[in-house]
Write an enzyme that holds these catalytic residues in place. Structure first.
Site, mmCIF file in Angstrom:
data_model
loop_
_atom_site.group_PDB
_atom_site.id
_atom_site.type_symbol
_atom_site.label_atom_id
_atom_site.label_comp_id
_atom_site.label_asym_id
_atom_site.label_seq_id
_atom_site.Cartn_x
_atom_site.Cartn_y
_atom_site.Cartn_z
ATOM 1 N N ASP A 133 44.956 38.688 37.335
ATOM 2 C CA ASP A 133 45.062 37.162 37.571
ATOM 3 C C ASP A 133 47.657 37.341 36.809
ATOM 4 O O ASP A 133 46.924 37.916 35.920
ATOM 5 C CB ASP A 133 44.568 36.742 36.994
ATOM 6 N N GLU A 181 45.073 31.725 40.947
ATOM 7 C CA GLU A 181 43.970 32.238 39.145
ATOM 8 C C GLU A 181 43.018 30.988 39.412
ATOM 9 O O GLU A 181 41.994 30.845 38.735
ATOM 10 C CB GLU A 181 45.313 31.942 38.284
ATOM 11 N N GLU A 182 43.182 29.716 39.132
ATOM 12 C CA GLU A 182 41.914 28.379 39.267
ATOM 13 C C GLU A 182 40.732 29.322 39.861
ATOM 14 O O GLU A 182 39.433 29.013 39.757
ATOM 15 C CB GLU A 182 42.466 27.521 39.235
#
Length: 303
Positions: free
Chosen positions: A236, A254-255
């Protein structure tokens, strides 16, 4: 670190706040929840200073539109309340947190300081249930420049409940995780540990003078990180505050990683923002959900 059950977590007159939090959570643990309004009422009772400032548009929309709303309301929420109430018992147990310290027994991983924290998965589940009910003291936005947590991401879930959250499917991922780790039919709870390690370069490499050859690299444009890299290290790389907009507005690389692997959210509680020469390494977390789509098309695709 100040936990909801820490002795230093008190009201303005010094009254310990944990008994108040437990009392509010008990009202949700009786399996008689009529509507999501009761969840809002409990959260605002714990955070009375934010009454009139927080909205719960996305939370209420979830419970009015989700196919799983009835199960989430009648089964998952009461189990989450029970798991949150066990925080002190779990964190104080011998295997709750290892090699930690400070107020509440868990150390923070500050910027520029190498260190590690090991938490049982059951401890992580209890901590994240507390985050769902917005029970962590001094961890709400906006944070003043003088706040002790100004370099840390938010951890309380108030923003993901609000009209500022996007897309609304995020709650499907989170409830799928909570339905598994807080399952009342599983008497032992989730098993295993999660290790969070903060590392930094002791000496920065001199890239311009280096004659070392790079390893062979294979680049693929097909597939997804989650489905097509089994057994590999997943990176990430997006935000110095871990998780980016996972608890608010945002749903890209990332989310999505934090939604399909919700135990990663615990890094937002423990890890201050990263310097350019730092990295956080997490081991032991699981993937709980499948996803489809990306950004505006993101959707929950099952267990």
């Amino acid at each position: 670190m100040k936990l909801p059950c820490s002795p230093s977590n008190g009201t303005s007159d010094g009254t310990p706040k944990w008994p108040l939090i437990v009392h509010q959570l008990e009202s949700l643990s009786q399996s008689t929840i009529a509507s999501s309004q009761q969840i809002e009422d409990v959260i605002l009772s714990i955070n009375s200073a934010y009454r009139g400032l927080w909205d719960f548009v996305t939370l209420h929309k979830h419970f009015s539109t989700s196919l799983n709303a009835s199960s989430h309301l009648c089964t998952v929420i009461p189990s989450m309340a029970m798991m949150a109430m066990k925080l002190k018992e779990i964190c104080d147990s011998r295997d709750g947190c290892i090699g930690n310290g400070g107020d509440g027994g868990i150390s923070l991983l500050h910027r520029g300081v190498r260190g590690s924290v090991t938490l049982s998965k059951k401890c992580v589940a209890s901590l994240l249930c507390c985050a769902f009910f917005c029970a962590f003291p001094r961890r709400n936005e906006p944070l003043a420049d003088t706040s002790e947590y100004r370099l840390f991401p938010t951890i309380n879930f108030n923003k993901i409940f609000s009209s500022h959250s996007w897309p609304p499917c995020k709650l499907e991922f989170l409830f799928n995780y909570f339905s598994r780790v807080c399952n009342p039919n599983n008497s032992t709870g989730p098993q295993g540990n999660i290790v969070i390690e903060r590392k930094g370069l002791i000496r920065k490499p001199d890239w311009e003078s280096s004659t070392t050859k790079l390893f062979r690299v294979t680049v693929r444009s097909d597939g997804t990180i989650e489905d097509d890299a089994p057994g590999h290290l997943l990176v990430d790389f997006a935000n110095k505050k871990l998780g980016g907009g996972v608890l608010g507005h945002g749903s890209v690389q990332e989310e999505i990683m934090f939604l399909t692997h919700p135990e990663l959210l615990i890094t937002r509680l423990l890890c201050a923002e990263l310097d350019d020469d730092e990295a956080i390494i997490v081991r032991g977390h699981e993937r709980y959900s499948r996803s489809s789509g990306y950004s505006a098309s993101l959707s929950f695709a099952g267990n």
